[in-house]
Enzyme design. Sequence first.
Site, PDB file in Angstrom:
ATOM      1  N   GLU B  61       0.836  -1.209   0.000  1.00  0.00           N
ATOM      2  CA  GLU B  61       0.000   0.000   0.000  1.00  0.00           C
ATOM      3  C   GLU B  61       0.873   1.263   0.000  1.00  0.00           C
ATOM      4  O   GLU B  61       1.826   1.372   0.758  1.00  0.00           O
ATOM      5  CB  GLU B  61      -0.854  -0.012   1.280  1.00  0.00           C
ATOM      6  CG  GLU B  61      -1.865   1.120   1.374  1.00  0.00           C
ATOM      7  CD  GLU B  61      -2.785   0.966   2.592  1.00  0.00           C
ATOM      8  OE1 GLU B  61      -2.498   0.109   3.469  1.00  0.00           O
ATOM      9  OE2 GLU B  61      -3.789   1.691   2.672  1.00  0.00           O
ATOM     10  N   LYS B 132      -8.948   2.807  -2.955  1.00  0.00           N
ATOM     11  CA  LYS B 132      -9.381   2.085  -1.752  1.00  0.00           C
ATOM     12  C   LYS B 132     -10.844   2.409  -1.422  1.00  0.00           C
ATOM     13  O   LYS B 132     -11.221   3.582  -1.357  1.00  0.00           O
ATOM     14  CB  LYS B 132      -8.471   2.507  -0.592  1.00  0.00           C
ATOM     15  CG  LYS B 132      -8.577   1.680   0.663  1.00  0.00           C
ATOM     16  CD  LYS B 132      -7.474   2.144   1.648  1.00  0.00           C
ATOM     17  CE  LYS B 132      -7.394   1.318   2.899  1.00  0.00           C
ATOM     18  NZ  LYS B 132      -6.240   1.717   3.749  1.00  0.00           N
ATOM     19  N   CYS B 168      -5.786  -3.071   1.616  1.00  0.00           N
ATOM     20  CA  CYS B 168      -5.780  -3.195   3.082  1.00  0.00           C
ATOM     21  C   CYS B 168      -7.156  -3.276   3.758  1.00  0.00           C
ATOM     22  O   CYS B 168      -7.728  -4.348   3.863  1.00  0.00           O
ATOM     23  CB  CYS B 168      -4.938  -2.062   3.673  1.00  0.00           C
ATOM     24  SG  CYS B 168      -4.247  -2.466   5.303  1.00  0.00           S
ATOM     25  N   LEU B 334      21.668   3.497  31.755  1.00  0.00           N
ATOM     26  CA  LEU B 334      21.637   2.115  32.220  1.00  0.00           C
ATOM     27  C   LEU B 334      21.630   2.141  33.746  1.00  0.00           C
ATOM     28  O   LEU B 334      22.583   2.592  34.362  1.00  0.00           O
ATOM     29  CB  LEU B 334      22.880   1.394  31.688  1.00  0.00           C
ATOM     30  CG  LEU B 334      22.791  -0.106  31.427  1.00  0.00           C
ATOM     31  CD1 LEU B 334      21.666  -0.424  30.462  1.00  0.00           C
ATOM     32  CD2 LEU B 334      24.111  -0.607  30.854  1.00  0.00           C
ATOM     33  N   SER B 335      20.545   1.669  34.340  1.00  0.00           N
ATOM     34  CA  SER B 335      20.409   1.798  35.794  1.00  0.00           C
ATOM     35  C   SER B 335      20.792   0.523  36.531  1.00  0.00           C
ATOM     36  O   SER B 335      20.939   0.526  37.753  1.00  0.00           O
ATOM     37  CB  SER B 335      18.951   2.130  36.135  1.00  0.00           C
ATOM     38  OG  SER B 335      18.134   0.993  35.882  1.00  0.00           O
ATOM     39  N   ASP B 339      14.352  -2.631  32.912  1.00  0.00           N
ATOM     40  CA  ASP B 339      13.873  -1.873  31.748  1.00  0.00           C
ATOM     41  C   ASP B 339      15.023  -1.385  30.869  1.00  0.00           C
ATOM     42  O   ASP B 339      15.028  -1.594  29.663  1.00  0.00           O
ATOM     43  CB  ASP B 339      13.039  -0.666  32.204  1.00  0.00           C
ATOM     44  CG  ASP B 339      11.773  -1.078  32.932  1.00  0.00           C
ATOM     45  OD1 ASP B 339      11.145  -2.066  32.503  1.00  0.00           O
ATOM     46  OD2 ASP B 339      11.417  -0.415  33.924  1.00  0.00           O
ATOM     47  N   THR B 434      13.678   4.703  28.467  1.00  0.00           N
ATOM     48  CA  THR B 434      13.595   3.304  28.899  1.00  0.00           C
ATOM     49  C   THR B 434      12.291   2.976  29.628  1.00  0.00           C
ATOM     50  O   THR B 434      12.152   1.894  30.181  1.00  0.00           O
ATOM     51  CB  THR B 434      14.799   2.961  29.813  1.00  0.00           C
ATOM     52  OG1 THR B 434      14.782   3.865  30.928  1.00  0.00           O
ATOM     53  CG2 THR B 434      16.111   3.101  29.072  1.00  0.00           C
ATOM     54  N   GLU B 439       4.592   1.810  33.560  1.00  0.00           N
ATOM     55  CA  GLU B 439       5.013   3.085  34.141  1.00  0.00           C
ATOM     56  C   GLU B 439       4.285   4.255  33.495  1.00  0.00           C
ATOM     57  O   GLU B 439       3.825   5.178  34.163  1.00  0.00           O
ATOM     58  CB  GLU B 439       6.505   3.316  33.887  1.00  0.00           C
ATOM     59  CG  GLU B 439       7.441   2.571  34.778  1.00  0.00           C
ATOM     60  CD  GLU B 439       8.893   2.875  34.418  1.00  0.00           C
ATOM     61  OE1 GLU B 439       9.775   2.211  34.995  1.00  0.00           O
ATOM     62  OE2 GLU B 439       9.162   3.758  33.578  1.00  0.00           O
ATOM     63  N   LYS B 555       1.459  13.562  31.175  1.00  0.00           N
ATOM     64  CA  LYS B 555       2.820  13.030  30.996  1.00  0.00           C
ATOM     65  C   LYS B 555       2.924  12.247  29.692  1.00  0.00           C
ATOM     66  O   LYS B 555       3.928  12.313  28.992  1.00  0.00           O
ATOM     67  CB  LYS B 555       3.190  12.093  32.152  1.00  0.00           C
ATOM     68  CG  LYS B 555       3.441  12.781  33.476  1.00  0.00           C
ATOM     69  CD  LYS B 555       4.051  11.772  34.453  1.00  0.00           C
ATOM     70  CE  LYS B 555       4.165  12.364  35.838  1.00  0.00           C
ATOM     71  NZ  LYS B 555       4.744  11.402  36.790  1.00  0.00           N
TER      72      LYS B 555
END
Lengths: 590, 590
Positions: B61, B132, B168, B334-335, B339, B434, B439, B555
């Site tokens: 498509e 379409k 589609c 990187l913690s 995650d 991350t 969350e 958020k």
Amino acid sequence: MRCPGEAGEKVVSENGRMSQLRLALAQIDICVGDLTGNADAVVRHAADAAEAGAHLVAFPEMTLTGYPPEDLVFRESFAEASEHALGALATTLAEHNLGQLAVVVGYLAHDQGPRNAAAVIHDGRIVATYYKHHLPNYGVFDEARYFTPGTRFPVVTLHGVAIGLTICEDLWQDGGPFTVAAQAGCDLVVCINGSPYERSKDDTRLALAQRRAREAGATLAYVNTVGAQDELVYDGDSLVVDPDGHLLARAPQFAEHLLVVDLDLSGGHSGGLPSDEMVIERHSISTDPVPPYDSVPAEITERMPDEEEVWNALVIGVRDYAVKNGFNTAILALSGGIDSALVAVIAADAIGATNVHCVSMPSKYSSEHSRSDAADLADRVGCHFETVPIAPMVDAYLDNVTLTGLAEENLQARVRGTLLMGLSNQHGHLVLATGNKTELAVGYSTLYGDSVGGFAPIKDVPKTLVWQLARWRNAYAEKLGQTPPIPENSISKPPSAELRPGQQDSDSLPPYDELDAILEDYIDRDLGWEDLVAAGHDPGTIEDVVRLVDRAEYKRRQFPPGPKISLKAFGRDRRLPITSRWREAAPPGT
Amino acid sequence: MRCPGEAGEKVVSENGRMSQLRLALAQIDICVGDLTGNADAVVRHAADAAEAGAHLVAFPEMTLTGYPPEDLVFRESFAEASEHALGALATTLAEHNLGQLAVVVGYLAHDQGPRNAAAVIHDGRIVATYYKHHLPNYGVFDEARYFTPGTRFPVVTLHGVAIGLTICEDLWQDGGPFTVAAQAGCDLVVCINGSPYERSKDDTRLALAQRRAREAGATLAYVNTVGAQDELVYDGDSLVVDPDGHLLARAPQFAEHLLVVDLDLSGGHSGGLPSDEMVIERHSISTDPVPPYDSVPAEITERMPDEEEVWNALVIGVRDYAVKNGFNTAILALSGGIDSALVAVIAADAIGATNVHCVSMPSKYSSEHSRSDAADLADRVGCHFETVPIAPMVDAYLDNVTLTGLAEENLQARVRGTLLMGLSNQHGHLVLATGNKTELAVGYSTLYGDSVGGFAPIKDVPKTLVWQLARWRNAYAEKLGQTPPIPENSISKPPSAELRPGQQDSDSLPPYDELDAILEDYIDRDLGWEDLVAAGHDPGTIEDVVRLVDRAEYKRRQFPPGPKISLKAFGRDRRLPITSRWREAAPPGT
């Protein structure tokens, strides 16, 4: 009583006179999801309408749910609650001795899929329901996502007056309800609206209302909500026009208002060909005409000048976002420049100067005039002011990681953003971002720096309009004998982000008048390369601007919401891919 | 040749045999806006198809423009460029001696408004175009905003085989093209797609394809794009089913592929009632059958297990976002937790471990195991690793402003965000956020802190699936004899944001299995209060979770884009107001 295809006959009061009716349009502020609060507002304003002697009162589109409820529409519990609230409202109105007032109210119906609906309530029951026929699915609107279009056209007879119902977009599209109203012989068509503010839209609205009234051969009563919902501001502008298109009444903009109008309804032409698009339904509340009474003249409020209109839209945008989301106070970074100065004054007008907290966060590159202009503004406006120099924080980063050039410039903006967010978390202030539309268009801002915030009051205001509004607001203050809030120096000095020594916006960007003219053509009008050149813009500048705009899409995606005032605001109004290799450019070989 | 309403007759090759045809489905990766690059890809894959002896090759498509082009559709210059690219492609194919291959290609047409179109190219000219018919306007799709639906059904005869075209959504809705295909006596219906990946969608697709093939009484060839465009990932999954619904061929997932299939086309039932929904048009390329040849068996690739499918979707989402936006390298925080460990491995699989830069930014609350787990992961994966303790920066803020409690916790996250963005600006890395879906749902993240980034790879992955994917990826490595990339400790330790001493996620949130189960019902399924309770969730927990989800809408608006893998991802898939007083709650009096 259902009479498919029935056409042409005309209800006239028995003595051959024109029918009288006192109509009230309740231009009110509602909140999405607040079924109880919105229903309470309906009862309160219905009582005012009854007190004013009205026979009929109309409320805005989706009065009970607020508009637009967006994907809440898909929540069955929400749709059921809306239906339930409508039934409860009918009962409550009757309990408050408002049963004899006919009340038109908008709600979310749940009938073979969700519907954007209007109900006529009388004597404790739902007399008729209308489902919006034309569903807007352009700009900020996604109604084809949500609603099934209506195909029934109920006509309700009240005191011998034949009343048709329509909702918002029905007015903006040809065909459908207004032509059916003519066929059904309506005396009055009520149109309930949740029509967002846009510059110059009032003129369009009145012209449209006049055209539809003539098409319907009926008086048209247009009621719009007022207030704001996220990025949309509603300006009210409720009005009534007669079948010849004469303006009979018009409410003030940007304020709750009950517009009361005495109508002498002559009907007008009736007939026309039967529609196969919609089926006419007839319902009768009362056929006896209102005993003759002396009409009172209706008010026709003048429209505001352009700047005042925009100013009010921005102020109401901020006020309603803050109030409806539970914020009493706001905080912003005051740089001494024009953008943050304007935002501070908008915030002060919206929630009161003493609720506005301004923070000056000078760096080593900040000029002395920046600090003093910021302090001067806070002093003139009467808002809180504190100074937090950012050098210690900036140095702490620079001592631990190597950041130079643009990375160092952005660091300063991000330290300010972090400070502002910290103070917001500590004290519960709403953070206002101070970026304007021009900056947002060309990406002249730092992500997570000057772009932080819960709301961005001038997000849809181009830089040239920022200056125009500042001058207007100062002149307005002078006219009222008040101190002009914005220091002249903030208006007149050359704009600078002050992120490196001697930096000026003009180092990186074309002059703002030229830039804004290109942006309006490229963004609001969606012009391509050849049309931009034909519009008289400099090809080299077009190329630069288009590249900047296209590359900044990722920044716009993460920008806070802010009030729409233009034909095309960033946000749901303009949906562009981040990943895109399309660039407007001169055709190869030219 | 236009034969409105013509129905029923059946084209069969003259000797009464079944017609043979070698079909190729080009499952390719395209880029929005890259008209030149996409057309080049068509020519390249058409050459491969011709080399493989195919008579017909079909592309996905909107092959030429990429899909979805969103509001680029409104730019007339873009629509004209698409039409121009189609004409140029026809010429180029002929110039490359590919004129005798019939090529089905998707593009944006500009005919009485924008159209989502498919063209059949043969011998240097456009033989037929299809628009379409069914336009999706739900979930992530806004096609009612963009396109005018098509009402013509072109049937192209190639080597005596009657071929219909569909696009589609035509496959997903009842009525329209597939019933018209039966009426038109099609032997083969080609369906070109830009159908985004969702978990378990493959099963639905195959079942649908089987149903439509039976309805049409024709072989159905389904070709889908592969790759990613912003938040959408395309998994390919191109396939062919015969008129009885038997699967004849299926391409591998998540990889470019040319699926070559020899068809013995018997047609099937023809006739059915003439449709008044679409008008049949007939076009002929050639009526002579292909001389008999020996068919080669077609491949039917097995589907991947669930975790492998999701993993590939995430990897391709990151790879295509990075590559198509010009990033060679990525950076992430990187913690030591699960995650960021998962995101690092996804990034390494997407763009190569040596292009992934990991930064450990320990605070005074970071445990020793966090630092060592982070270093261990970087070592196992082979990506860059550096450590920048945040204490000096955090202290610089705390020395200058009073920030306590949550404000201090958020400060730490924002210092990390600022460092990451600084390193990105300095070195040109794409920042990967991350945060996971759980969350993001409950707002358990810091705006402008751990949420910073250009792309968020696990944005649509619930926490429980994060663990499941980590275990799967380790097991997958073991199966290949490689070192499992994720330290067991990162998987097994209790999750903590480590923003205060001894903090654990379970202090603020319900257990993740319980939380994710509620979130799936509340978000993906849009259940209201009573249905959530009926589903067996604890009322107190529902109340907490619903409150957290509703409050975090602001958020989510500012969160980076990330690949959609679920039925309902945050973003365009779920459009909710920020300002809303609606809360799911027990009905009063219960």
